[in-house]
Design a protein around this motif. Structure first.
Motif, mmCIF file in Angstrom:
data_model
loop_
_atom_site.group_PDB
_atom_site.id
_atom_site.type_symbol
_atom_site.label_atom_id
_atom_site.label_comp_id
_atom_site.label_asym_id
_atom_site.label_seq_id
_atom_site.Cartn_x
_atom_site.Cartn_y
_atom_site.Cartn_z
ATOM 1 N N VAL A 1 0.832 -1.193 0.000
ATOM 2 C CA VAL A 1 0.000 0.000 0.000
ATOM 3 C C VAL A 1 0.872 1.250 0.000
ATOM 4 O O VAL A 1 1.872 1.324 0.710
ATOM 5 N N ASN A 2 0.466 2.222 -0.817
ATOM 6 C CA ASN A 2 1.150 3.506 -0.962
ATOM 7 C C ASN A 2 2.572 3.349 -1.491
ATOM 8 O O ASN A 2 3.457 4.147 -1.197
ATOM 9 N N VAL A 3 2.750 2.278 -2.264
ATOM 10 C CA VAL A 3 3.957 2.052 -3.067
ATOM 11 C C VAL A 3 3.495 1.398 -4.360
ATOM 12 O O VAL A 3 2.450 0.764 -4.400
ATOM 13 N N GLY A 4 4.207 1.566 -5.411
ATOM 14 C CA GLY A 4 3.904 0.864 -6.661
ATOM 15 C C GLY A 4 2.546 1.174 -7.255
ATOM 16 O O GLY A 4 1.945 0.319 -7.897
ATOM 17 N N LYS B 1 -6.039 6.264 0.931
ATOM 18 C CA LYS B 1 -6.129 7.170 2.073
ATOM 19 C C LYS B 1 -6.557 6.331 3.281
ATOM 20 O O LYS B 1 -7.539 5.594 3.208
ATOM 21 N N MET B 2 -5.812 6.440 4.356
ATOM 22 C CA MET B 2 -6.083 5.593 5.515
ATOM 23 C C MET B 2 -7.463 5.866 6.120
ATOM 24 O O MET B 2 -8.094 4.950 6.637
ATOM 25 N N ALA C 1 0.783 5.937 7.460
ATOM 26 C CA ALA C 1 0.090 5.899 6.164
ATOM 27 C C ALA C 1 0.551 4.717 5.325
ATOM 28 O O ALA C 1 0.446 4.737 4.116
ATOM 29 N N SER C 2 1.041 3.686 5.993
ATOM 30 C CA SER C 2 1.636 2.580 5.239
ATOM 31 C C SER C 2 0.876 1.266 5.390
ATOM 32 O O SER C 2 1.458 0.189 5.283
ATOM 33 N N GLY C 3 -0.432 1.351 5.653
ATOM 34 C CA GLY C 3 -1.241 0.140 5.649
ATOM 35 C C GLY C 3 -1.223 -0.663 6.926
ATOM 36 O O GLY C 3 -1.163 -1.892 6.882
#
Length: 171
Positions: free
Chosen positions: A11-14, A19-20, A40-42
């Motif tokens: 999440v929030n990569v690739g 949005k959390m 914010a990284s899942g």
């Protein structure tokens, strides 16, 4: 009622940007209570009367239906996360290094990762359902684990968190 940590993979990569607040709302709509996102990284904390497998299935289905991506999550009761953190086998904070925990839901994948040879300045140790590793900050993606984790085979069964993030889940 059990308190769970739900760890979203990728999440929030690739290109998968969520949005959390929307993730939290999705999980509440799926019937979970006490939903709280961490960073914010899942990373999501939530309460459920369901068992771990049912929480994972419900969470993945809700994410896939709401956000339209191939969602994979790993789910652990919070007391298990505490035990994983407590068992970290290396010095927790080393200048110029990252301390990581790779959570692994498939025993065969865990065996494969645990058998990898350590690279230069890299420490790898098997834990209970996890791989612990520590690497120089500038070398994460160039390490044995870093190179291996990017392969498609590991996508649905693994997710990695910095040890500091794991500890934030416990506060």
């Amino acid at each position: 009622m059990t308190r769970y940590a739900v760890l979203l993979r990728g999440v929030n990569v690739g290109g998968v940007n969520l949005k959390m607040a929307e993730v939290a709302s999705t999980f509440e709509s799926a019937g979970f209570t006490g939903v709280r996102t961490i960073l914010a990284s899942g990373n999501v904390l939530l309460d459920s009367r369901k068992d771990t497998a049912a929480v994972r299935d419900t969470a993945q289905k809700a994410l896939r239906e709401t956000f339209g991506y191939d969602a994979w999550v790993l789910v652990y009761p919070l007391d298990v996360v505490a035990a994983i953190s407590a068992a970290f086998p290396f010095e927790r904070e080393v200048d110029g290094h990252h301390s990581y925990v790779t959570f692994v839901s498939d025993e065969q994948v865990l065996d494969e990762l645990a058998a990898l040879p350590e690279g230069a300045h890299e420490k790898i140790a098997r834990g209970d359902g996890v791989i612990y590793w520590q690497v120089p900050r500038s070398a994460t993606l160039a390490t044995t684990i870093g190179k291996t984790m990017g392969k498609k085979r590991y996508k649905s069964a693994t997710t990695t968190r910095n040890l500091r993030t794991v500890d934030k889940l416990l506060r």
